[in-house]
Scaffold this motif. Structure first.
Motif, PDB file in Angstrom:
ATOM      1  N   THR A  77       0.830  -1.204   0.000  1.00  7.22           N
ATOM      2  CA  THR A  77       0.000   0.000   0.000  1.00  7.22           C
ATOM      3  C   THR A  77       0.864   1.254   0.000  1.00  7.22           C
ATOM      4  O   THR A  77       0.596   2.203  -0.743  1.00  7.22           O
ATOM      5  CB  THR A  77      -0.947  -0.009   1.221  1.00  7.22           C
ATOM      6  OG1 THR A  77      -1.804  -1.150   1.123  1.00  7.22           O
ATOM      7  CG2 THR A  77      -1.777   1.251   1.300  1.00  7.22           C
ATOM      8  N   GLN A  78       1.926   1.257   0.813  1.00 11.77           N
ATOM      9  CA  GLN A  78       2.842   2.402   0.841  1.00 11.77           C
ATOM     10  C   GLN A  78       3.545   2.573  -0.498  1.00 11.77           C
ATOM     11  O   GLN A  78       3.679   3.691  -1.000  1.00 11.77           O
ATOM     12  CB  GLN A  78       3.872   2.245   1.953  1.00 11.77           C
ATOM     13  CG  GLN A  78       3.300   2.399   3.334  1.00 11.77           C
ATOM     14  CD  GLN A  78       4.348   2.168   4.417  1.00 11.77           C
ATOM     15  OE1 GLN A  78       5.339   1.482   4.202  1.00 11.77           O
ATOM     16  NE2 GLN A  78       4.116   2.755   5.577  1.00 11.77           N
ATOM     17  N   LEU A  79       3.986   1.473  -1.089  1.00  8.62           N
ATOM     18  CA  LEU A  79       4.663   1.535  -2.381  1.00  8.62           C
ATOM     19  C   LEU A  79       3.714   2.047  -3.460  1.00  8.62           C
ATOM     20  O   LEU A  79       4.087   2.889  -4.280  1.00  8.62           O
ATOM     21  CB  LEU A  79       5.206   0.157  -2.759  1.00  8.62           C
ATOM     22  CG  LEU A  79       5.949   0.067  -4.087  1.00  8.62           C
ATOM     23  CD1 LEU A  79       7.164   0.992  -4.088  1.00  8.62           C
ATOM     24  CD2 LEU A  79       6.372  -1.363  -4.354  1.00  8.62           C
ATOM     25  N   ASP A  80       2.478   1.574  -3.456  1.00  6.52           N
ATOM     26  CA  ASP A  80       1.489   2.033  -4.428  1.00  6.52           C
ATOM     27  C   ASP A  80       1.253   3.533  -4.290  1.00  6.52           C
ATOM     28  O   ASP A  80       1.150   4.250  -5.297  1.00  6.52           O
ATOM     29  CB  ASP A  80       0.174   1.282  -4.267  1.00  6.52           C
ATOM     30  CG  ASP A  80       0.274  -0.190  -4.666  1.00  6.52           C
ATOM     31  OD1 ASP A  80       1.276  -0.575  -5.322  1.00  6.52           O
ATOM     32  OD2 ASP A  80      -0.634  -0.950  -4.288  1.00  6.52           O
ATOM     33  N   ALA A  81       1.175   4.040  -3.047  1.00  9.23           N
ATOM     34  CA  ALA A  81       0.975   5.474  -2.824  1.00  9.23           C
ATOM     35  C   ALA A  81       2.161   6.278  -3.352  1.00  9.23           C
ATOM     36  O   ALA A  81       1.969   7.331  -3.968  1.00  9.23           O
ATOM     37  CB  ALA A  81       0.760   5.751  -1.339  1.00  9.23           C
ATOM     38  N   LEU A  82       3.365   5.795  -3.145  1.00  3.10           N
ATOM     39  CA  LEU A  82       4.547   6.484  -3.665  1.00  3.10           C
ATOM     40  C   LEU A  82       4.550   6.492  -5.189  1.00  3.10           C
ATOM     41  O   LEU A  82       4.885   7.493  -5.819  1.00  3.10           O
ATOM     42  CB  LEU A  82       5.825   5.829  -3.144  1.00  3.10           C
ATOM     43  CG  LEU A  82       6.162   6.060  -1.685  1.00  3.10           C
ATOM     44  CD1 LEU A  82       7.335   5.181  -1.268  1.00  3.10           C
ATOM     45  CD2 LEU A  82       6.485   7.522  -1.441  1.00  3.10           C
ATOM     46  N   ASN A  83       4.172   5.375  -5.785  1.00  4.31           N
ATOM     47  CA  ASN A  83       4.161   5.282  -7.245  1.00  4.31           C
ATOM     48  C   ASN A  83       3.106   6.196  -7.868  1.00  4.31           C
ATOM     49  O   ASN A  83       3.313   6.687  -8.983  1.00  4.31           O
ATOM     50  CB  ASN A  83       3.950   3.830  -7.691  1.00  4.31           C
ATOM     51  CG  ASN A  83       5.191   2.997  -7.502  1.00  4.31           C
ATOM     52  OD1 ASN A  83       6.308   3.504  -7.492  1.00  4.31           O
ATOM     53  ND2 ASN A  83       4.999   1.703  -7.344  1.00  4.31           N
ATOM     54  N   ARG A  84       2.003   6.427  -7.178  1.00 12.01           N
ATOM     55  CA  ARG A  84       0.956   7.321  -7.703  1.00 12.01           C
ATOM     56  C   ARG A  84       1.461   8.749  -7.830  1.00 12.01           C
ATOM     57  O   ARG A  84       1.016   9.495  -8.685  1.00 12.01           O
ATOM     58  CB  ARG A  84      -0.289   7.280  -6.825  1.00 12.01           C
ATOM     59  CG  ARG A  84      -1.177   6.086  -7.083  1.00 12.01           C
ATOM     60  CD  ARG A  84      -2.534   6.259  -6.415  1.00 12.01           C
ATOM     61  NE  ARG A  84      -2.483   6.335  -4.971  1.00 12.01           N
ATOM     62  CZ  ARG A  84      -2.403   5.277  -4.150  1.00 12.01           C
ATOM     63  NH1 ARG A  84      -2.361   4.061  -4.654  1.00 12.01           N
ATOM     64  NH2 ARG A  84      -2.365   5.435  -2.857  1.00 12.01           N
ATOM     65  N   THR A  85       2.377   9.151  -6.949  1.00 17.77           N
ATOM     66  CA  THR A  85       2.872  10.533  -6.964  1.00 17.77           C
ATOM     67  C   THR A  85       4.196  10.674  -7.723  1.00 17.77           C
ATOM     68  O   THR A  85       4.717  11.775  -7.821  1.00 17.77           O
ATOM     69  CB  THR A  85       3.047  11.059  -5.529  1.00 17.77           C
ATOM     70  OG1 THR A  85       4.028  10.244  -4.867  1.00 17.77           O
ATOM     71  CG2 THR A  85       1.737  11.024  -4.765  1.00 17.77           C
ATOM     72  N   ALA A  86       4.703   9.588  -8.260  1.00 17.40           N
ATOM     73  CA  ALA A  86       5.976   9.631  -8.988  1.00 17.40           C
ATOM     74  C   ALA A  86       5.770  10.307 -10.344  1.00 17.40           C
ATOM     75  O   ALA A  86       4.718  10.176 -10.959  1.00 17.40           O
ATOM     76  CB  ALA A  86       6.521   8.220  -9.192  1.00 17.40           C
ATOM     77  N   PRO A  87       6.782  11.054 -10.797  1.00 14.21           N
ATOM     78  CA  PRO A  87       6.652  11.695 -12.112  1.00 14.21           C
ATOM     79  C   PRO A  87       6.622  10.632 -13.210  1.00 14.21           C
ATOM     80  O   PRO A  87       7.219   9.572 -13.081  1.00 14.21           O
ATOM     81  CB  PRO A  87       7.918  12.551 -12.211  1.00 14.21           C
ATOM     82  CG  PRO A  87       8.878  11.950 -11.246  1.00 14.21           C
ATOM     83  CD  PRO A  87       8.057  11.317 -10.161  1.00 14.21           C
ATOM     84  N   ALA A  88       5.909  10.944 -14.270  1.00 13.52           N
ATOM     85  CA  ALA A  88       5.821  10.017 -15.395  1.00 13.52           C
ATOM     86  C   ALA A  88       7.086  10.113 -16.249  1.00 13.52           C
ATOM     87  O   ALA A  88       7.753  11.145 -16.278  1.00 13.52           O
ATOM     88  CB  ALA A  88       4.598  10.348 -16.243  1.00 13.52           C
ATOM     89  N   GLY A  89       7.420   9.037 -16.904  1.00  8.32           N
ATOM     90  CA  GLY A  89       8.558   9.056 -17.818  1.00  8.32           C
ATOM     91  C   GLY A  89       9.871   8.757 -17.123  1.00  8.32           C
ATOM     92  O   GLY A  89       9.924   8.278 -16.000  1.00  8.32           O
ATOM     93  N   GLU A  90      10.950   9.047 -17.841  1.00  8.88           N
ATOM     94  CA  GLU A  90      12.299   8.780 -17.360  1.00  8.88           C
ATOM     95  C   GLU A  90      12.703   9.778 -16.277  1.00  8.88           C
ATOM     96  O   GLU A  90      12.316  10.935 -16.314  1.00  8.88           O
ATOM     97  CB  GLU A  90      13.304   8.880 -18.524  1.00  8.88           C
ATOM     98  CG  GLU A  90      13.075   7.886 -19.636  1.00  8.88           C
ATOM     99  CD  GLU A  90      13.527   6.498 -19.253  1.00  8.88           C
ATOM    100  OE1 GLU A  90      14.550   6.374 -18.546  1.00  8.88           O
ATOM    101  OE2 GLU A  90      12.859   5.529 -19.660  1.00  8.88           O
ATOM    102  N   ILE A  91      13.514   9.298 -15.355  1.00 10.84           N
ATOM    103  CA  ILE A  91      14.086  10.174 -14.338  1.00 10.84           C
ATOM    104  C   ILE A  91      15.524  10.435 -14.710  1.00 10.84           C
ATOM    105  O   ILE A  91      16.289   9.503 -14.958  1.00 10.84           O
ATOM    106  CB  ILE A  91      14.008   9.523 -12.933  1.00 10.84           C
ATOM    107  CG1 ILE A  91      12.555   9.341 -12.540  1.00 10.84           C
ATOM    108  CG2 ILE A  91      14.758  10.376 -11.916  1.00 10.84           C
ATOM    109  CD1 ILE A  91      12.354   8.611 -11.233  1.00 10.84           C
ATOM    110  N   ASP A  92      15.917  11.701 -14.831  1.00  8.45           N
ATOM    111  CA  ASP A  92      17.283  12.087 -15.146  1.00  8.45           C
ATOM    112  C   ASP A  92      18.014  12.448 -13.865  1.00  8.45           C
ATOM    113  O   ASP A  92      17.490  13.229 -13.064  1.00  8.45           O
ATOM    114  CB  ASP A  92      17.317  13.279 -16.118  1.00  8.45           C
ATOM    115  CG  ASP A  92      16.783  12.918 -17.491  1.00  8.45           C
ATOM    116  OD1 ASP A  92      17.042  11.787 -17.939  1.00  8.45           O
ATOM    117  OD2 ASP A  92      16.080  13.761 -18.057  1.00  8.45           O
ATOM    118  N   LEU A  93      19.198  11.892 -13.710  1.00  6.29           N
ATOM    119  CA  LEU A  93      19.998  12.227 -12.532  1.00  6.29           C
ATOM    120  C   LEU A  93      21.072  13.206 -12.909  1.00  6.29           C
ATOM    121  O   LEU A  93      21.591  13.271 -13.944  1.00  6.29           O
ATOM    122  CB  LEU A  93      20.629  10.969 -11.950  1.00  6.29           C
ATOM    123  CG  LEU A  93      19.619   9.931 -11.452  1.00  6.29           C
ATOM    124  CD1 LEU A  93      20.362   8.695 -10.958  1.00  6.29           C
ATOM    125  CD2 LEU A  93      18.782  10.501 -10.342  1.00  6.29           C
TER     126      LEU A  93
END
Length: 93
Positions: A77-93
């Protein structure tokens, strides 16, 4: 005065990881220790909750399947909540 083992309440451990013939076990106080898999209940897996029953100076260990499932569902449930707020697409570091 130290308590006799027969007076101590049951303890709860969590299997943090398994490597080879050893398991990394998280104790109730957050400390982790390595234990031989042979000393733990047969079939133990990473994430399992282990109940330690103390009686008359001896102890037994058992997997608490219901609590293990509850903790896995809470983590998902915690992981799902984090994934809902994650930006879409690739993450650039």
């Amino acid at each position: 005065m130290p308590q006799d083992n027969a007076e101590r309440p049951d303890a709860t451990w969590v299997i943090d990881g398994i490597e080879g013939h050893f398991a990394r076990v998280e104790l109730e106080d957050g400390e982790t220790v390595d234990m031989a898999l042979a000393s733990l209940p047969r079939g133990v897996r990473e994430g399992d909750v282990i109940r330690v029953h103390l009686a008359d100076g001896d102890f037994t260990l058992e997997i608490d399947h219901a609590e293990t499932q509850r903790q896995r569902e809470a983590a998902q449930t915690q992981l799902d909540a984090l994934n809902r707020t994650a930006p879409a697409g690739e993450i650039d570091l």
